[in-house]
Scaffold this motif. Structure first.
Motif, short mmCIF file in Angstrom:
data_model
loop_
_atom_site.label_atom_id
_atom_site.label_comp_id
_atom_site.label_asym_id
_atom_site.label_seq_id
_atom_site.Cartn_x
_atom_site.Cartn_y
_atom_site.Cartn_z
N MET A 9 -29.88 46.64 41.45
CA MET A 9 -28.71 46.97 40.64
C MET A 9 -28.58 48.48 40.68
N GLY A 18 -25.56 45.82 45.09
CA GLY A 18 -26.67 44.86 45.06
C GLY A 18 -27.15 44.58 46.47
N TYR A 32 -19.15 41.13 37.49
CA TYR A 32 -20.42 41.87 37.54
C TYR A 32 -21.48 40.99 38.20
N ARG A 33 -22.65 40.85 37.59
CA ARG A 33 -23.72 40.04 38.17
C ARG A 33 -23.70 38.60 37.65
#
Length: 323
Positions: free
Chosen positions: A227, A186, A291-292
């Motif tokens: 991403m 990212g 993760y995000r």
């Protein structure tokens, strides 16, 4: 009650330590890199508590469990609950309709758009997710760290020695024990543009890089984030910077005169389905794979770890014992 040793002082480790300490446990935190800072992936996060928006391309637990994060964070740091705006350019309105079909918890915004955010002159339609919120990740990490120190949690700037009751929250560094963990690159920017005033996160649906822009106060904004299925930690690429800034410019041309304060790159730890896991391996508990969704799902991950460590209760993110 035993002393629990948490490895890692990022959002996962500090959230786990906070949840354990809130339940009366004795906790110590080990991190050779020291207190929260740029060496932690969560330092570079957007800090959006946006379960309804994230549901557009995430699994159902993100929506359901993420809704509980706002209250958890409100008890520990400053949270701005002003909702999220999702917008699209005129030629990308089909993407806005697709986004609406794949989520919930919003109202459509048209003629009253300027009442919400007058500094988006080029936007005529959008979706307003009123229940969502955001926080400043760096302040949140600092507030957790300060609060834990006030609760007599011991922080050790070193690797953890061989101990019992260890909870491993090292992120991607834990791949030595979690081989199915991967890194997702990212990239982000921090800019200053006092000429633009936004009061809530805005997501621009974009054909190449969906942009989100999060106000940090004082005319400062975080722009993110790419991403990329890559574990390359090198600095932000010219293409990514150009596309992030171009998308911001499309929202308001005044962003063309913004001052770039900072760029950042890091790798989000993720499992194949992009949901976190709690595993017990070799006597250790591993909590990883945010993760995000770091700030959105860290509270639920922390609750699950505390339930397992204190009561041997299996939560939704628990992955079967592998000892």
């Amino acid at each position: 009650m035993p002393v629990f040793s948490v490895i890692g002082a990022g959002v996962a480790g500090l959230s786990v330590a906070s949840e354990l300490a809130a339940r009366g446990a004795d906790v110590q935190v080990f991190d050779p890199a020291g207190p929260p800072g740029p060496h932690h992936c969560s330092w570079w996060a957007g800090g959006m508590l946006a379960p309804w928006c994230e549901y557009e391309n995430a699994e159902e637990p993100v929506l359901r469990l993420g809704q509980q994060a706002i209250v958890w964070w409100q008890q520990r740091t400053t949270v701005q609950q002003r909702g999220t705006l999702v917008v699209a350019g005129r030629r990308d309105l089909p993407d806005l309709r697709r986004f609406a079909r794949r989520t919930e918890g919003f109202r459509e915004v048209g003629a009253d758009f300027a009442e919400l955010e007058p500094d988006l002159p080029g936007v005529a339609q959008g979706l307003f997710f009123e229940g969502e919120a955001h926080l400043d990740p760096r302040r949140a990490l600092s507030d957790l760290y300060t609060s834990l120190k006030g609760q007599k949690v011991r922080f050790v700037q070193d690797k953890a020695p061989a101990l019992d009751n260890v909870i491993d929250c090292r992120g991607l560094a834990a791949r030595d024990a979690l081989p199915d963990l991967r890194g997702v690159r990212g990239e982000m920017l921090v800019i200053r543009c006092p000429e633009v005033t936004l009061t809530r996160p805005v997501r621009l649906l974009h054909p190449r890089i969906p942009l989100y822009i999060v106000p940090r106060g004082g005319g400062v904004y975080m722009l993110g984030a790419t991403m990329i299925e890559s574990e390359d930690r090198r600095r932000i690429t010219a293409r990514s910077m150009l596309e992030l800034l171009s998308a911001a410019y499309a929202l308001n041309p005044a962003f063309g005169e913004a001052e770039v304060l900072e760029t950042g790159v890091d790798l989000r730890p993720a499992f194949p389905d992009n949901l976190p896991r709690i595993r017990r391996l070799g006597g250790r508990i591993y909590a990883n794979g945010l993760y995000r969704h770091g700030y959105l799902l860290a509270p639920e991950l922390a609750r699950g770890v505390a339930d397992l460590a204190l009561h041997n209760t299996h939560s939704e993110f628990f992955d079967e014992d592998r000892d």
